[in-house]
Design a protein around this motif. Structure first.
Motif, short mmCIF file in Angstrom:
data_model
loop_
_atom_site.label_atom_id
_atom_site.label_comp_id
_atom_site.label_asym_id
_atom_site.label_seq_id
_atom_site.Cartn_x
_atom_site.Cartn_y
_atom_site.Cartn_z
N VAL A 288 6.56 4.02 -8.59
CA VAL A 288 5.33 4.61 -9.10
C VAL A 288 4.06 3.87 -8.72
N THR A 289 3.94 2.61 -9.11
CA THR A 289 2.68 1.90 -8.91
C THR A 289 2.91 0.41 -8.72
N SER A 290 2.15 -0.19 -7.84
CA SER A 290 2.32 -1.62 -7.54
C SER A 290 1.79 -2.50 -8.66
N ASN A 291 0.87 -1.98 -9.46
CA ASN A 291 0.22 -2.80 -10.49
C ASN A 291 0.31 -2.11 -11.85
N PRO A 292 1.52 -1.98 -12.37
CA PRO A 292 1.67 -1.33 -13.68
C PRO A 292 1.01 -2.16 -14.77
N SER A 293 0.48 -1.49 -15.77
CA SER A 293 -0.11 -2.21 -16.89
C SER A 293 0.99 -2.93 -17.66
N THR A 336 -8.52 6.23 -10.23
CA THR A 336 -8.62 4.80 -10.48
C THR A 336 -8.24 4.02 -9.23
N THR A 337 -8.76 2.82 -9.12
CA THR A 337 -8.48 1.99 -7.93
C THR A 337 -7.27 1.08 -8.13
N SER A 338 -6.79 0.95 -9.35
CA SER A 338 -5.69 0.01 -9.61
C SER A 338 -4.33 0.70 -9.68
N PHE A 339 -4.31 2.04 -9.76
CA PHE A 339 -3.04 2.74 -9.91
C PHE A 339 -2.54 3.25 -8.57
N GLY A 340 -1.22 3.26 -8.40
CA GLY A 340 -0.60 3.79 -7.20
C GLY A 340 0.00 2.70 -6.35
N LYS A 341 0.52 3.08 -5.22
CA LYS A 341 1.18 2.15 -4.31
C LYS A 341 1.00 2.63 -2.88
N VAL A 342 0.97 1.70 -1.96
CA VAL A 342 0.99 2.08 -0.56
C VAL A 342 2.36 2.71 -0.28
N LEU A 406 -5.01 -7.86 -7.74
CA LEU A 406 -3.98 -6.85 -7.62
C LEU A 406 -3.03 -7.20 -6.48
N VAL A 407 -1.90 -6.51 -6.43
CA VAL A 407 -0.94 -6.70 -5.34
C VAL A 407 -0.76 -5.40 -4.58
N ALA A 408 -0.34 -5.51 -3.34
CA ALA A 408 -0.04 -4.35 -2.50
C ALA A 408 1.11 -4.73 -1.58
N PRO A 409 2.34 -4.76 -2.11
CA PRO A 409 3.48 -5.30 -1.36
C PRO A 409 3.64 -4.71 0.04
N GLU A 410 3.53 -3.39 0.15
CA GLU A 410 3.82 -2.74 1.43
C GLU A 410 2.85 -3.14 2.54
N LEU A 411 1.69 -3.65 2.18
CA LEU A 411 0.73 -4.07 3.21
C LEU A 411 1.17 -5.34 3.93
N GLN A 412 2.25 -5.96 3.46
CA GLN A 412 2.75 -7.15 4.14
C GLN A 412 3.28 -6.80 5.54
N VAL A 413 3.65 -5.53 5.76
CA VAL A 413 4.13 -5.13 7.09
C VAL A 413 3.02 -4.49 7.91
N ALA A 414 1.80 -4.46 7.37
CA ALA A 414 0.69 -3.82 8.07
C ALA A 414 -0.11 -4.83 8.88
N ALA A 504 -4.03 9.88 6.98
CA ALA A 504 -5.14 9.83 6.01
C ALA A 504 -4.89 8.77 4.94
N PRO A 505 -5.91 8.01 4.57
CA PRO A 505 -5.74 7.01 3.51
C PRO A 505 -5.19 7.59 2.22
N GLU A 506 -5.59 8.82 1.89
CA GLU A 506 -5.11 9.42 0.63
C GLU A 506 -3.62 9.74 0.67
N TYR A 507 -3.08 9.93 1.88
CA TYR A 507 -1.63 10.09 1.99
C TYR A 507 -0.94 8.75 2.01
N LEU A 508 -1.52 7.78 2.68
CA LEU A 508 -0.89 6.47 2.80
C LEU A 508 -0.80 5.75 1.47
N VAL A 509 -1.65 6.09 0.53
CA VAL A 509 -1.59 5.52 -0.82
C VAL A 509 -1.08 6.59 -1.77
N GLN A 510 0.13 6.39 -2.28
CA GLN A 510 0.74 7.32 -3.22
C GLN A 510 0.14 7.12 -4.61
#
Length: 511
Positions: A288-293, A336-342, A406-414, A504-510
């Motif tokens: 769901v999201t890289s930065n859950p509350s 929101t900028t904090s919800f979601g995941k790459v 915040l974290v964005a794990p999937e960007l480690q391969v970018a 598109a960035p909006e697709y790349l970020v779920q």
């Protein structure tokens, strides 16, 4: 026939499927709308596996002597399942588990590596809806895990030579699979002592637990078939540590058997206060999201502790809690900028493949290994190490994400190469496929004369309605620059609309 009763919108259903499957299809969107989120989850829990990875390999003739020392068949076996299997929730959860209960085929010694890896993935898939304690047991006694984390053939200490048991599995079992490095509160936040995180285990705990993972071996020396890799490891008493084993405040008495020692060690980890928030957070991150509350983690962790019937570690209850939580189902989260995941690169490919009915008539599924930076920089089952393709706590340095803590794990391969490589690779797949892998664009081609209709359909099925109005307008403008007067023009309108959506960035970020 009575008209279906829709319990959610098409956009909400597509967004849900981005979290709960390997990609939405028109049919799956309709099914979620009819059943509702909870009903669809319940139905998916009852869908049996059509075929295991192991059985796919055997059915397609890969269990022959000529494949003893290669990986032939592994990639097509997993791609075919991820893209075509009907048990999509199981496939998605299985891949989430593989992201942190990591084994990678290239790190496996011995023969029939494709079967060894298939048996491990089958363990994850078969136990994805069971109990986490059972899953830990099946993972621990799996031949691939034993090889990958080097406790296969591990022997007790030898006072004469000074040799000590291999500590690899003891360390990673605690650090990556169960309790993590620091003590956690029930909501996943760190416990502190004078402002400093408290370590969950010490070097002595690792050494003490390493004594448990001695004496574990394959149950046969017959390497002419892959069958031994499917069966659980057995414990050889003469190689197992007979002395006491002390770790995490627990002491296993001397002369306790290998099987009993294993059970006591796993029971200790399963009862640890950290396991519920640690595992819950990782699953939330993958789905769901890289930065859950903290509240989201806390709600899911509470279900891990007690599913409502007094059961601890009930994966069905945990999965349901993750996917139906108010934060997961908030369609306004995209603002929101904090919800979601790459979106994982693999999920981008399977999302496209499932949305547009990709098939491989020969069953060759010629995607192959996609871990090269000129492809996806990720490939299922091909992690280069036990730490996976990316770490759950990774954040891009010197970035707004890092500045926001915040974290964005999937960007480690970018990187520059992988970003360009992904777009180029998907351009080829979208327009020409690979081998006999092809998509079916008949429905999109019928919509291609009207750019707004075409892009709207792609936005719904592939992107979950996440494309902004500005991006939709940009894509439509490009599409309108291609003639719709010829079959080639209609095809090209579809290809460019799909590729621009996939980039598109909006697709790349779920969201």
């Amino acid at each position: 026939m009575a008209a279906p009763v829709f319990r959610t919108t098409a956009l909400s259903a597509s967004r849900f499927l981005a979290q709960a499957s390997m990609g939405a299809t028109a049919d799956s969107i309709a099914r979620v709308r009819t059943l509702g989120f909870d009903g669809w989850i319940t139905e998916q829990f009852s869908v049996p596996r059509a075929q295991t990875q192991w059985d796919w390999l055997a059915a397609n003739g890969f269990n022959v002597a000529g494949n003893q020392n290669n990986e032939m068949g592994f990639d097509p076996s997993i791609w075919s399942q991820l893209i075509t299997a009907t048990d999509q929730l199981r496939q998605r959860v299985g891949m989430a588990l593989l992201d942190f209960l990591v084994v990678g085929i290239s790190g496996l010694p011995g023969n029939f590596r494709q079967f060894s890896m298939a048996a491990y993935i089958d363990v994850l898939m078969d136990n994805a809806f069971g109990n986490y304690r059972t899953l830990l047991d099946r993972v621990t006694t799996n031949a691939a895990m034993g090889s990958f984390l080097t406790y296969l053939g591990n022997r007790r200490a030898n006072a004469a030579t000074g040799a000590l048991p291999d500590e690899n599995y003891a360390r990673e079992l605690m650090q990556l699979f169960t309790i993590g490095l620091v003590e956690l509160n029930a909501d996943g936040s760190q416990r502190l002592n004078a402002g400093v995180p408290i370590e969950t285990y010490s070097a002595n705990d690792v050494a003490g637990m390493a004594r448990v993972w001695t004496g574990w071996n394959l149950d046969s020396n017959d390497g002419t078939t892959p069958d031994r890799y499917r069966r659980p490891l057995v414990n050889t008493a003469s190689q197992h540590e007979t002395g006491i084993k002390t770790f995490l405040g627990r002491t296993i008495p001397a002369n306790t058997s290998g099987e009993a020692s294993k059970n006591l060690a796993l029971d200790t980890l399963f009862a640890h206060a950290n396991i519920a928030p640690f595992v819950s957070r990782q699953l939330i991150q993958r789905l769901v999201t890289s930065n859950p509350s903290a509240a989201y983690v806390g709600r899911v962790a509470a279900i891990f502790v007690n599913d409502g019937s007094g059961v601890r570690g009930d994966m069905k209850a945990v999965i349901r809690a993750i996917l139906t939580d108010s934060e997961a189902r908030n369609d306004a989260a995209g603002a929101t900028t904090s919800f979601g995941k790459v979106r994982d690169p693999v999920l981008r490919l399977t999302g496209w493949a499932r949305a547009y009915g990709v098939t491989s008539p020969s069953n060759a599924w010629a995607f192959g290994d996609t871990s090269a930076v000129t492809r996806l920089a990720q490939s299922p089952g091909r992690s280069p190490s036990v730490f996976g393709f990316f770490r759950p706590g990774y954040t891009p340095p010197n970035s707004p994400i890092a500045n926001a803590n915040l974290v964005a794990p999937e960007l480690q391969v970018a990187n520059e190469t992988s970003v360009i490589g992904y777009v180029n690779y998907m351009q080829t797949l979208v327009s020409a496929g690979t081998g006999d892998v092809r998509a079916n664009y008949a429905d999109l081609i019928s919509k291609a004369p009207v750019s707004a209709t075409l892009v709207e359909d792609i936005n719904l099925t592939l992107a979950g309605g996440q494309l902004s109005a500005a991006t939709v307008t940009q894509i439509q403008t490009v599409v309108d620059g291609i003639s719709a007067a010829t079959p080639a023009g209609l095809n090209n309108r579809v290809y460019i609309a799909l590729l621009l959506t996939l980039a598109a960035p909006e697709y790349l970020v779920q969201k």
